[in-house]
Design a protein around this motif. Structure first.
Motif, PDB file in Angstrom:
ATOM      1  N   GLY A   1       0.778  -1.228   0.000  1.00  0.00           N
ATOM      2  CA  GLY A   1       0.000   0.000   0.000  1.00  0.00           C
ATOM      3  C   GLY A   1       0.810   1.278   0.000  1.00  0.00           C
ATOM      4  N   GLU A   2       2.122   1.196   0.183  1.00  0.00           N
ATOM      5  CA  GLU A   2       2.961   2.400   0.149  1.00  0.00           C
ATOM      6  C   GLU A   2       2.996   2.962  -1.272  1.00  0.00           C
ATOM      7  OE1 GLU A   2       6.906   1.732   1.626  1.00  0.00           O
ATOM      8  OE2 GLU A   2       6.162   0.737   3.427  1.00  0.00           O
ATOM      9  N   ILE A   3       2.936   4.292  -1.351  1.00  0.00           N
ATOM     10  CA  ILE A   3       2.961   4.965  -2.649  1.00  0.00           C
ATOM     11  C   ILE A   3       4.007   6.065  -2.607  1.00  0.00           C
ATOM     12  CG2 ILE A   3       1.642   6.329  -4.311  1.00  0.00           C
ATOM     13  CD1 ILE A   3      -0.881   5.072  -3.252  1.00  0.00           C
ATOM     14  N   SER A   4       4.761   6.197  -3.686  1.00  0.00           N
ATOM     15  CA  SER A   4       5.698   7.307  -3.812  1.00  0.00           C
ATOM     16  C   SER A   4       5.675   7.794  -5.256  1.00  0.00           C
ATOM     17  CB  SER A   4       7.104   6.891  -3.406  1.00  0.00           C
ATOM     18  OG  SER A   4       7.578   5.867  -4.255  1.00  0.00           O
ATOM     19  N   ALA A   5       6.013   9.071  -5.417  1.00  0.00           N
ATOM     20  CA  ALA A   5       6.051   9.672  -6.750  1.00  0.00           C
ATOM     21  C   ALA A   5       7.410  10.317  -6.959  1.00  0.00           C
ATOM     22  CB  ALA A   5       4.951  10.712  -6.892  1.00  0.00           C
ATOM     23  N   SER A   6       7.928  10.204  -8.175  1.00  0.00           N
ATOM     24  CA  SER A   6       9.196  10.822  -8.520  1.00  0.00           C
ATOM     25  C   SER A   6       9.126  11.283  -9.965  1.00  0.00           C
ATOM     26  CB  SER A   6      10.352   9.835  -8.317  1.00  0.00           C
ATOM     27  OG  SER A   6      10.196   8.714  -9.154  1.00  0.00           O
ATOM     28  N   GLY A   7      10.160  11.993 -10.386  1.00  0.00           N
ATOM     29  CA  GLY A   7      10.227  12.437 -11.771  1.00  0.00           C
ATOM     30  C   GLY A   7       9.726  13.852 -11.947  1.00  0.00           C
ATOM     31  N   LYS A   8       9.764  14.305 -13.188  1.00  0.00           N
ATOM     32  CA  LYS A   8       9.459  15.683 -13.547  1.00  0.00           C
ATOM     33  C   LYS A   8       8.061  16.126 -13.098  1.00  0.00           C
ATOM     34  CE  LYS A   8       9.566  18.724 -17.563  1.00  0.00           C
ATOM     35  NZ  LYS A   8       9.826  18.814 -18.989  1.00  0.00           N
ATOM     36  N   GLY A   9       7.063  15.281 -13.212  1.00  0.00           N
ATOM     37  CA  GLY A   9       5.684  15.644 -12.862  1.00  0.00           C
ATOM     38  C   GLY A   9       5.247  15.139 -11.500  1.00  0.00           C
ATOM     39  N   ALA A  10       6.202  14.842 -10.625  1.00  0.00           N
ATOM     40  CA  ALA A  10       5.880  14.231  -9.335  1.00  0.00           C
ATOM     41  C   ALA A  10       4.977  15.095  -8.457  1.00  0.00           C
ATOM     42  CB  ALA A  10       7.155  13.878  -8.578  1.00  0.00           C
ATOM     43  N   GLU A  11       5.190  16.401  -8.446  1.00  0.00           N
ATOM     44  CA  GLU A  11       4.393  17.268  -7.580  1.00  0.00           C
ATOM     45  C   GLU A  11       2.916  17.214  -7.939  1.00  0.00           C
ATOM     46  OE1 GLU A  11       5.736  21.213  -6.667  1.00  0.00           O
ATOM     47  OE2 GLU A  11       7.822  20.592  -6.874  1.00  0.00           O
ATOM     48  N   ALA A  12       2.600  17.284  -9.222  1.00  0.00           N
ATOM     49  CA  ALA A  12       1.206  17.254  -9.656  1.00  0.00           C
ATOM     50  C   ALA A  12       0.546  15.930  -9.286  1.00  0.00           C
ATOM     51  CB  ALA A  12       1.123  17.478 -11.166  1.00  0.00           C
ATOM     52  N   VAL A  13       1.259  14.850  -9.499  1.00  0.00           N
ATOM     53  CA  VAL A  13       0.716  13.521  -9.211  1.00  0.00           C
ATOM     54  C   VAL A  13       0.570  13.319  -7.701  1.00  0.00           C
ATOM     55  CG1 VAL A  13       1.257  11.061  -9.383  1.00  0.00           C
ATOM     56  CG2 VAL A  13       1.493  12.512 -11.377  1.00  0.00           C
ATOM     57  N   ALA A  14       1.567  13.751  -6.937  1.00  0.00           N
ATOM     58  CA  ALA A  14       1.505  13.623  -5.479  1.00  0.00           C
ATOM     59  C   ALA A  14       0.303  14.369  -4.932  1.00  0.00           C
ATOM     60  CB  ALA A  14       2.789  14.131  -4.844  1.00  0.00           C
ATOM     61  N   SER A  15       0.030  15.523  -5.474  1.00  0.00           N
ATOM     62  CA  SER A  15      -1.125  16.315  -5.045  1.00  0.00           C
ATOM     63  C   SER A  15      -2.428  15.565  -5.325  1.00  0.00           C
ATOM     64  CB  SER A  15      -1.113  17.661  -5.769  1.00  0.00           C
ATOM     65  OG  SER A  15      -2.254  18.407  -5.448  1.00  0.00           O
ATOM     66  N   LEU A  16      -2.548  14.982  -6.499  1.00  0.00           N
ATOM     67  CA  LEU A  16      -3.757  14.225  -6.852  1.00  0.00           C
ATOM     68  C   LEU A  16      -3.988  13.040  -5.923  1.00  0.00           C
ATOM     69  CD1 LEU A  16      -3.352  14.151 -10.719  1.00  0.00           C
ATOM     70  CD2 LEU A  16      -5.125  15.372  -9.440  1.00  0.00           C
ATOM     71  N   LEU A  17      -2.887  12.408  -5.494  1.00  0.00           N
ATOM     72  CA  LEU A  17      -2.979  11.217  -4.650  1.00  0.00           C
ATOM     73  C   LEU A  17      -3.010  11.539  -3.159  1.00  0.00           C
ATOM     74  CD1 LEU A  17      -0.487   8.901  -6.561  1.00  0.00           C
ATOM     75  CD2 LEU A  17      -2.991   8.858  -6.661  1.00  0.00           C
ATOM     76  N   GLY A  18      -2.879  12.825  -2.817  1.00  0.00           N
ATOM     77  CA  GLY A  18      -2.871  13.212  -1.413  1.00  0.00           C
ATOM     78  C   GLY A  18      -1.602  12.835  -0.679  1.00  0.00           C
ATOM     79  N   LEU A  19      -0.492  12.756  -1.431  1.00  0.00           N
ATOM     80  CA  LEU A  19       0.790  12.433  -0.823  1.00  0.00           C
ATOM     81  C   LEU A  19       1.424  13.697  -0.251  1.00  0.00           C
ATOM     82  CD1 LEU A  19       2.278  10.107  -3.589  1.00  0.00           C
ATOM     83  CD2 LEU A  19       1.054   9.451  -1.512  1.00  0.00           C
ATOM     84  N   PRO A  20       2.314  13.567   0.709  1.00  0.00           N
ATOM     85  CA  PRO A  20       3.013  14.743   1.238  1.00  0.00           C
ATOM     86  C   PRO A  20       3.726  15.489   0.115  1.00  0.00           C
ATOM     87  CG  PRO A  20       3.536  12.813   2.549  1.00  0.00           C
ATOM     88  CD  PRO A  20       2.746  12.336   1.356  1.00  0.00           C
ATOM     89  N   GLY A  21       3.763  16.814   0.208  1.00  0.00           N
ATOM     90  CA  GLY A  21       4.369  17.646  -0.815  1.00  0.00           C
ATOM     91  C   GLY A  21       5.843  17.377  -1.010  1.00  0.00           C
TER      92      GLY A  21
END
Length: 68
Positions: free
Chosen positions: A45-65
Motif C-alpha cells: 500500500g505504500e505509494i511514492s512519486a518521482s520524476g518531472k511531474g511528481a508534484e502534480a501527481v503527489a497532489s492528486l494522490l494526497g501524498l506529502p508535498g
C-alpha cells in the motif's frame, strides 16, 4: 490505495498512463505518466512519486508535498 485506483485518479485528471509494469524488486507496480511522473505502488500500500511531474501527481494522490 491500490494500483488500479492510483492509475484511475491520475488518468481522470488528464495525465495519460504510458507504462505499467512490476517494479524491479517484484514487490509492487511502477506506473509512468505522460507528464514525466513515475509512481511506485507497493503491494503493502505504500505509494511514492518521482520524476518531472511528481508534484502534480503527489497532489492528486494526497501524498506529502515534494520540495524542488
Amino acid at each position: 490505495m491500490d494500483v488500479d485506483k492510483a492509475a484511475a485518479v491520475i488518468s481522470a485528471a488528464g495525465i495519460e498512463l504510458t507504462d505499467r509494469r512490476r517494479n524491479g524488486t517484484d514487490d509492487g507496480w511502477s506506473l509512468s505518466f505522460s507528464n514525466g511522473a513515475v509512481v511506485e505502488v507497493r503491494d503493502n500500500g505504500e505509494i511514492s512519486a518521482s520524476g518531472k511531474g511528481a508534484e502534480a501527481v503527489a497532489s492528486l494522490l494526497g501524498l506529502p508535498g515534494k520540495s524542488a
